[in-house]
Design an enzyme around this catalytic site. Structure first.
Site, PDB file in Angstrom:
ATOM      1  N   ARG A  48      23.107  -5.292  59.492  1.00  5.16           N
ATOM      2  CA  ARG A  48      23.969  -4.460  60.174  1.00  5.16           C
ATOM      3  C   ARG A  48      23.747  -3.069  60.031  1.00  5.16           C
ATOM      4  NH1 ARG A  48      28.471  -3.025  58.047  1.00  5.16           N
ATOM      5  NH2 ARG A  48      29.152  -4.905  57.066  1.00  5.16           N
ATOM      6  N   TYR A  50      31.683   3.186  86.239  1.00  7.72           N
ATOM      7  CA  TYR A  50      31.448   1.991  86.125  1.00  7.72           C
ATOM      8  C   TYR A  50      32.854   1.402  85.646  1.00  7.72           C
ATOM      9  CZ  TYR A  50      30.307  -2.675  84.016  1.00  7.72           C
ATOM     10  OH  TYR A  50      30.184  -3.958  83.345  1.00  7.72           O
ATOM     11  N   ASP A  83      26.019   8.519  81.463  1.00  2.00           N
ATOM     12  CA  ASP A  83      25.492   7.174  81.473  1.00  2.00           C
ATOM     13  C   ASP A  83      24.342   7.011  82.449  1.00  2.00           C
ATOM     14  OD1 ASP A  83      24.992   4.419  82.311  1.00  2.00           O
ATOM     15  OD2 ASP A  83      27.123   3.975  82.021  1.00  2.00           O
ATOM     16  N   LYS A 117      20.735  -3.760  81.917  1.00  2.00           N
ATOM     17  CA  LYS A 117      20.038  -3.385  83.333  1.00  2.00           C
ATOM     18  C   LYS A 117      18.523  -3.152  83.241  1.00  2.00           C
ATOM     19  CE  LYS A 117      24.460  -4.059  83.582  1.00  2.00           C
ATOM     20  NZ  LYS A 117      25.317  -2.964  83.611  1.00  2.00           N
TER      21      LYS A 117
HETATM   22  C1  LIG Z   1      26.803  -2.693  83.169  1.00  2.00           C
HETATM   23  C2  LIG Z   1      27.117  -1.340  82.937  1.00  2.00           C
HETATM   24  C3  LIG Z   1      27.802  -0.736  81.858  1.00  2.00           C
HETATM   25  C4  LIG Z   1      28.408  -1.542  80.785  1.00  2.00           C
HETATM   26  O1  LIG Z   1      27.211  -2.286  79.871  1.00  2.00           O
HETATM   27  P1  LIG Z   1      27.386  -3.723  79.441  1.00  2.00           P
HETATM   28  O2  LIG Z   1      25.823  -4.006  78.921  1.00  2.00           O
HETATM   29  O3  LIG Z   1      27.602  -4.637  80.530  1.00  2.00           O
HETATM   30  O4  LIG Z   1      28.356  -3.453  78.311  1.00  2.00           O
HETATM   31  C5  LIG Z   1      28.156   0.585  81.627  1.00  2.00           C
HETATM   32  N1  LIG Z   1      27.581   1.257  82.673  1.00  2.00           N
HETATM   33  C6  LIG Z   1      26.869   0.978  83.464  1.00  2.00           C
HETATM   34  C7  LIG Z   1      26.736   2.083  84.597  1.00  2.00           C
HETATM   35  C8  LIG Z   1      26.783  -0.150  83.788  1.00  2.00           C
HETATM   36  O5  LIG Z   1      25.927  -0.810  84.872  1.00  2.00           O
END
Ligand SMILES: *Cc1c(COP(=O)(O)O)cnc(C)c1O
Length: 378
Positions: free
Chosen positions: A46, A98, A170, A195
């Site tokens: 961890r 998001y 983000d 992604k």
């Molecule tokens: C998918 C997404 C998230 C969340 O990510 P997870 O891996 O699903 O927890 C946050 N921000 C954006 C822009 C996303 O597309």
């Protein structure tokens, strides 16, 4: 070293002991200690795991950051950054965000006394107006989801510095290949590595990158103390994906430009949202702060009925949530990714019932255009 070379080699040097060119998957929870008070530097997975360390080294380099921390999901990465705040602290956050981030902020973090003001970040003046005595952080997303609006990262970083606030973005939609927020003055960028970083729709992961040493220390402590860490296997998959990030992104962007042109001139499409289109009000900003326009496109089919027909008629494109994979994915924000946003707020943002969001994959673009053309005629 330039981007592709870094992506392929940094953190991915041949294994010292065996020469293996692929980083070994250290599938272990614990490590043998030589004796009392002695350590190999590894104690418990961890806290630290060599496969994760390799990934973090790679991600720091890709983002142009001093530090990177890998998490079990994008949301756990975002949560870790927000947990550096305390009850009573205030955050100015982007209104077009998001849906899951909005849910985390409005439904969970507010219960712990963190307060949020949601502001339209296409105009940095809105951020200035929302700042209070208790503001500690500016949190933004660009390009935004699903309206493809841009926030001026250099301008926002300036506001954050002037008010002594942390700036966090983000960077999921752009990926480190297209946008470098830390070079533009941001304290931290967060990613859903589910992604583009992962890129194959086969895992869930997240990351935080920063060059702010104080923030890095706190995020590292939260990563360890809360424990939302990715498995060694997930880290290995992400290391493998990093090696093709540049070629994938180039193809994603090229396909998306062709498809945005096709959609924007199609008579059944009411409106197309893509930063690379001449009709996009912030195209000039995209040129300034990105190295390409990305591969996310939203378009308004005019009605729920039209959107439904398209979603049921696509054959090559998959109707599914998520984005950033090699395969093209289509989703309906109002009922899927943004279902947790109140209907009235959705309307204000322009997320109509006819809006569809397309994550353009790296298939042959002719097949994607033909699939969309066919679905639009249905
Ligand atoms: C998918 C997404 C998230 C969340 O990510 P997870 O891996 O699903 O927890 C946050 N921000 C954006 C822009 C996303 O597309």
């Amino acid at each position: 070293m330039k981007f592709s070379t870094t992506a392929i080699h940094t953190g991915q040097e041949p294994d010292e002991r065996t020469g293996a060119v692929s980083v070994p998957i250290f599938q272990t929870s614990t490590y043998a200690n030589p004796g009392i008070g002695q350590s190999t530097g590894y104690d418990y997975s961890r806290a630290i795991n060599p496969t994760r360390t390799a990934l973090e080294k790679n991600y720091a380099a890709l983002e142009g950051a001093e530090y990177a921390f890998a998490f079990a999901s994008g949301l756990s990465a975002i949560d870790a950054v927000l947990r550096t705040l305390s009850a009573g602290d205030h955050v100015v956050a982007a209104s077009d965000m998001y849906g899951g981030t909005y849910r985390l902020f409005s439904k969970i973090l507010t219960r712990f006394g963190v307060e949020f003001t949601f502001a339209d970040m296409t105009d940095a003046a809105n951020i200035e107006r929302a700042i209070t005595q208790r503001t500690k952080m500016i949190y933004t997303e660009t390009p935004s989801n699903p309206m493809m609006l841009l926030a001026d990262l250099h301008a926002i970083a300036g506001i954050a510095k002037a008010h002594n606030l942390l700036s966090v973005v983000d960077n999921t939609f752009a990926s480190p290949y297209l946008q470098s927020p830390i070079a533009l003055g941001f304290d931290a960028s967060v990613h859903s590595s589910t992604k583009y970083l992962g890129g194959h729709s086969d895992l869930i992961g997240g990351a935080v990158m920063t060059s702010n040493a104080a923030l890095a220390e706190q995020v590292k402590f939260i990563q360890y103390a809360v424990g939302a860490v990715p498995s060694p296997f997930e880290c290995w998959l992400l290391l493998r994906s990093a090696r093709t990030l540049a070629v994938r992104m180039r193809q994603h962007c090229a396909n998306a430009e062709t498809i945005a042109d096709f959609l924007s001139s199609h008579k059944r499409v009411v409106k197309t949202y893509y930063p690379g289109l001449r009709s996009h009000p912030q195209r000039e900003l995209a040129v300034r702060q990105m190295r390409g326009f990305g591969a996310m496109i939203s378009f308004d089919a005019g009605s729920l009925d039209a959107a439904r027909k398209i979603s049921e008629s696509v054959r090559v494109i998959t109707f599914a949530e998520s984005l950033g994979g090699v395969e093209s994915l289509l989703c309906h924000p109002a009922t899927m990714t943004h279902g947790s946003i109140p209907a009235e707020t959705r309307r204000e943002l322009g997320i109509t019932d006819g809006l569809l969001r397309l994550s353009v994959g790296i298939e042959d673009v002719e097949d994607l255009v033909a699939d969309l053309d066919n679905a639009l005629r249905a």
